[in-house]
Design a protein around this motif. Structure first.
Motif, PDB file in Angstrom:
ATOM      1  N   TYR A 197       0.837  -1.205   0.000  1.00  0.00           N
ATOM      2  CA  TYR A 197       0.000   0.000   0.000  1.00  0.00           C
ATOM      3  C   TYR A 197       0.871   1.254   0.000  1.00  0.00           C
ATOM      4  O   TYR A 197       0.670   2.186  -0.798  1.00  0.00           O
ATOM      5  CB  TYR A 197      -0.907  -0.016   1.224  1.00  0.00           C
ATOM      6  N   ALA A 198       1.869   1.284   0.893  1.00  0.00           N
ATOM      7  CA  ALA A 198       2.722   2.468   1.032  1.00  0.00           C
ATOM      8  C   ALA A 198       3.578   2.714  -0.208  1.00  0.00           C
ATOM      9  O   ALA A 198       3.996   3.846  -0.454  1.00  0.00           O
ATOM     10  CB  ALA A 198       3.613   2.323   2.263  1.00  0.00           C
ATOM     11  N   SER A 199       3.830   1.663  -1.001  1.00  0.00           N
ATOM     12  CA  SER A 199       4.606   1.858  -2.222  1.00  0.00           C
ATOM     13  C   SER A 199       3.838   2.668  -3.259  1.00  0.00           C
ATOM     14  O   SER A 199       4.429   3.299  -4.130  1.00  0.00           O
ATOM     15  CB  SER A 199       5.013   0.501  -2.811  1.00  0.00           C
ATOM     16  N   VAL A 200       2.518   2.657  -3.166  1.00  0.00           N
ATOM     17  CA  VAL A 200       1.667   3.422  -4.079  1.00  0.00           C
ATOM     18  C   VAL A 200       1.184   4.715  -3.436  1.00  0.00           C
ATOM     19  O   VAL A 200       1.174   5.777  -4.060  1.00  0.00           O
ATOM     20  CB  VAL A 200       0.462   2.567  -4.528  1.00  0.00           C
ATOM     21  N   LEU A 201       0.781   4.623  -2.182  1.00  0.00           N
ATOM     22  CA  LEU A 201       0.303   5.781  -1.426  1.00  0.00           C
ATOM     23  C   LEU A 201       1.144   5.903  -0.154  1.00  0.00           C
ATOM     24  O   LEU A 201       0.798   5.317   0.875  1.00  0.00           O
ATOM     25  CB  LEU A 201      -1.172   5.584  -1.047  1.00  0.00           C
ATOM     26  N   PRO A 202       2.255   6.622  -0.179  1.00  0.00           N
ATOM     27  CA  PRO A 202       3.090   6.745   1.022  1.00  0.00           C
ATOM     28  C   PRO A 202       2.286   7.294   2.201  1.00  0.00           C
ATOM     29  O   PRO A 202       1.467   8.197   2.042  1.00  0.00           O
ATOM     30  CB  PRO A 202       4.180   7.734   0.580  1.00  0.00           C
ATOM     31  N   LEU A 203       2.526   6.724   3.383  1.00  0.00           N
ATOM     32  CA  LEU A 203       1.791   7.132   4.565  1.00  0.00           C
ATOM     33  C   LEU A 203       2.368   8.429   5.133  1.00  0.00           C
ATOM     34  O   LEU A 203       3.577   8.641   5.124  1.00  0.00           O
ATOM     35  CB  LEU A 203       1.846   6.037   5.639  1.00  0.00           C
ATOM     36  N   SER A 204       1.483   9.269   5.651  1.00  0.00           N
ATOM     37  CA  SER A 204       1.925  10.471   6.339  1.00  0.00           C
ATOM     38  C   SER A 204       2.478  10.083   7.711  1.00  0.00           C
ATOM     39  O   SER A 204       2.264   8.969   8.203  1.00  0.00           O
ATOM     40  CB  SER A 204       0.759  11.441   6.518  1.00  0.00           C
ATOM     41  N   GLU A 205       3.165  11.005   8.357  1.00  0.00           N
ATOM     42  CA  GLU A 205       3.695  10.739   9.694  1.00  0.00           C
ATOM     43  C   GLU A 205       2.564  10.424  10.670  1.00  0.00           C
ATOM     44  O   GLU A 205       2.694   9.534  11.523  1.00  0.00           O
ATOM     45  CB  GLU A 205       4.509  11.931  10.187  1.00  0.00           C
ATOM     46  N   LEU A 206       1.450  11.121  10.557  1.00  0.00           N
ATOM     47  CA  LEU A 206       0.325  10.857  11.461  1.00  0.00           C
ATOM     48  C   LEU A 206      -0.263   9.476  11.186  1.00  0.00           C
ATOM     49  O   LEU A 206      -0.605   8.742  12.121  1.00  0.00           O
ATOM     50  CB  LEU A 206      -0.750  11.933  11.303  1.00  0.00           C
ATOM     51  N   GLU A 207      -0.392   9.096   9.921  1.00  0.00           N
ATOM     52  CA  GLU A 207      -0.907   7.768   9.598  1.00  0.00           C
ATOM     53  C   GLU A 207       0.003   6.676  10.141  1.00  0.00           C
ATOM     54  O   GLU A 207      -0.481   5.653  10.651  1.00  0.00           O
ATOM     55  CB  GLU A 207      -1.072   7.638   8.084  1.00  0.00           C
ATOM     56  N   ILE A 208       1.307   6.886  10.054  1.00  0.00           N
ATOM     57  CA  ILE A 208       2.262   5.914  10.611  1.00  0.00           C
ATOM     58  C   ILE A 208       2.075   5.786  12.118  1.00  0.00           C
ATOM     59  O   ILE A 208       2.109   4.676  12.670  1.00  0.00           O
ATOM     60  CB  ILE A 208       3.705   6.328  10.259  1.00  0.00           C
ATOM     61  N   ARG A 209       1.840   6.892  12.787  1.00  0.00           N
ATOM     62  CA  ARG A 209       1.686   6.848  14.256  1.00  0.00           C
ATOM     63  C   ARG A 209       0.381   6.171  14.678  1.00  0.00           C
ATOM     64  O   ARG A 209       0.338   5.523  15.730  1.00  0.00           O
ATOM     65  CB  ARG A 209       1.739   8.272  14.828  1.00  0.00           C
ATOM     66  N   LEU A 210      -0.666   6.310  13.864  1.00  0.00           N
ATOM     67  CA  LEU A 210      -1.988   5.840  14.293  1.00  0.00           C
ATOM     68  C   LEU A 210      -2.375   4.468  13.752  1.00  0.00           C
ATOM     69  O   LEU A 210      -3.306   3.846  14.269  1.00  0.00           O
ATOM     70  CB  LEU A 210      -3.063   6.853  13.876  1.00  0.00           C
ATOM     71  N   LEU A 211      -1.695   3.984  12.725  1.00  0.00           N
ATOM     72  CA  LEU A 211      -2.184   2.806  12.007  1.00  0.00           C
ATOM     73  C   LEU A 211      -2.311   1.577  12.888  1.00  0.00           C
ATOM     74  O   LEU A 211      -3.331   0.864  12.834  1.00  0.00           O
ATOM     75  CB  LEU A 211      -1.283   2.508  10.811  1.00  0.00           C
ATOM     76  N   ALA A 212      -1.315   1.256  13.712  1.00  0.00           N
ATOM     77  CA  ALA A 212      -1.404   0.051  14.544  1.00  0.00           C
ATOM     78  C   ALA A 212      -2.594   0.128  15.486  1.00  0.00           C
ATOM     79  O   ALA A 212      -3.318  -0.860  15.683  1.00  0.00           O
ATOM     80  CB  ALA A 212      -0.107  -0.152  15.325  1.00  0.00           C
ATOM     81  N   GLY A 213      -2.823   1.295  16.082  1.00  0.00           N
ATOM     82  CA  GLY A 213      -3.981   1.463  16.961  1.00  0.00           C
ATOM     83  C   GLY A 213      -5.294   1.354  16.211  1.00  0.00           C
ATOM     84  O   GLY A 213      -6.278   0.806  16.735  1.00  0.00           O
TER      85      GLY A 213
END
Length: 368
Positions: free
Chosen positions: A279-295
């Motif tokens: 997914y991130a290879s097509v749509l790189p995650l923002s810093e906020l998305e990286i922080r929140l995704l596991a939760g």
């Protein structure tokens, strides 16, 4: 949409009225017996005839239609008033995807009058093509297949980023705005580790994630890319069943899909790493998305468990079908439960940095 718009839409979905309407829609009996009028509907609205077979479905009637020339279609109908908005959204979403060459999704067939759906004499519905292939839950989750699943999901989200779709804000219990209220359903969970994990994950969501969701990128999303709704085809990963879709944080689709493939306790994210990487290879995650995704992954697993234990209590005869994804969610949540915010962020960041699997995985990933 601007932050203010995100907050407004999130607030709408967080109201008692929205939650009550969404819960009411899922309080009706699944597959409540109705006369099979598929032959009449096909002839009247599409000028078609064919053999039909009713498929498993929770709310609307879903019929597999085989035409005389052997083409297979899917007809969805309902007599419930709330289905009108749902079908308006679903048919418009799939019609919008039809012109996108790199997204595999059903094509909506127009009625004789050229409309995307029909509504007459208390019955509404639409007709779509059928995607042929293997549901993802029946495929071996090799790294290559998961990576391709992630890339396909990102392309789907790019294609769904349309300015407006009808009924995108209709009441849907799976909308993220409803999640804080779902803790009221914990009374239906059996006591023990599952209930403890669910309550912990949802309380963490309310405390640390919910206040930040308005700052995420919002758009129309599928909102249910489960292994039952993703199909391995000879054209790539396909997506079906847009019935839970609507206006949500974009990262929701990744959180949902990734949460379903958490199966390996030896890995920090349980084996979802390559799906996230794709997914991130097509749509790189923002810093906020990286922080929140596991939760978000843990909260979605918890929402699935809560809603389906509640509905299984309402409809015990249909409990097996209703809870078809619950065991997977319980296992996945048990694997992710030890992750706190820092370790979850680190695991997501590491997953995003993974290179694509080598070509042999990409070639073998769709084989059982």
């Amino acid at each position: 949409m601007a932050e203010a718009g995100n907050r407004r839409l999130g607030a709408i979905a967080s109201t008692d009225a929205y939650f009550d309407a969404a819960a009411s829609n899922l309080s009706v009996r699944p597959c409540e017996p109705e006369p099979d009028i598929s032959a009449e509907v096909l002839k009247r609205h599409y000028g078609l005839t064919g053999a039909s077979k009713t498929l498993s479905s929770e709310v609307e009637r879903t019929v597999d239609v085989t035409l005389p020339d052997a083409r297979r279609l899917i007809l969805k109908t309902s007599t419930r008033p709330e289905a009108v908005d749902s079908f308006r959204f679903q048919s418009a979403a799939m019609a919008g995807l039809h012109a996108t060459a790199d997204v595999v999704a059903p094509q909506v067939l127009p009625t004789l009058g050229g409309a995307l759906m029909f509504e007459a004499d208390g019955v509404c519905g639409y007709l779509q093509t059928r995607i042929e292939g293997v549901p993802l839950y029946q495929a071996t989750p090799a790294p290559g297949l998961l990576y391709r699943t992630g890339t396909a999901l990102a392309r789907l989200d790019l294609a769904l980023a349309q300015p407006e779709l009808p009924a995108a804000d209709r009441p849907v219990l799976w909308n993220i705005g409803c999640w804080p209220r779902l803790l009221d359903l914990d009374q239906y969970l059996p006591p023990g580790t599952v209930a403890d994990n669910v309550c912990t994950a949802m309380m963490e969501y309310v405390r640390a994630i919910e206040p930040k969701i308005a700052d995420l990128a919002w758009q129309v999303t599928h909102n249910d890319p489960s292994p039952h709704n993703m199909i391995v085809t000879d054209r790539g990963l396909g997506f079906i069943d847009f019935g839970d879709g609507g206006w949500s944080p974009r990262i929701q689709d990744l959180a949902i899909a990734a949460s379903h493939v958490v199966t390996d306790p030896r890995r920090p994210l349980g084996g979802a790493e390559y799906l996230i990487a794709g997914y991130a290879s097509v749509l790189p995650l923002s810093e906020l998305e990286i922080r929140l995704l596991a939760g978000l992954m843990k909260a979605r697993q918890s929402a699935l468990i809560l809603v389906n234990y509640w509905r299984a209590e309402l409809f015990p005869a249909e409990a097996e079908y209703i809870k078809k994804n619950v065991a997977r969610a319980e296992r996945g949540l048990s694997i992710l439960a030890p992750l706190d915010a820092p370790s979850g962020e680190a695991a997501i960041r590491a997953a995003c940095a993974l290179p694509p699997p080598d070509s042999q995985f990409l070639q073998k990933g769709s084989r059982r």
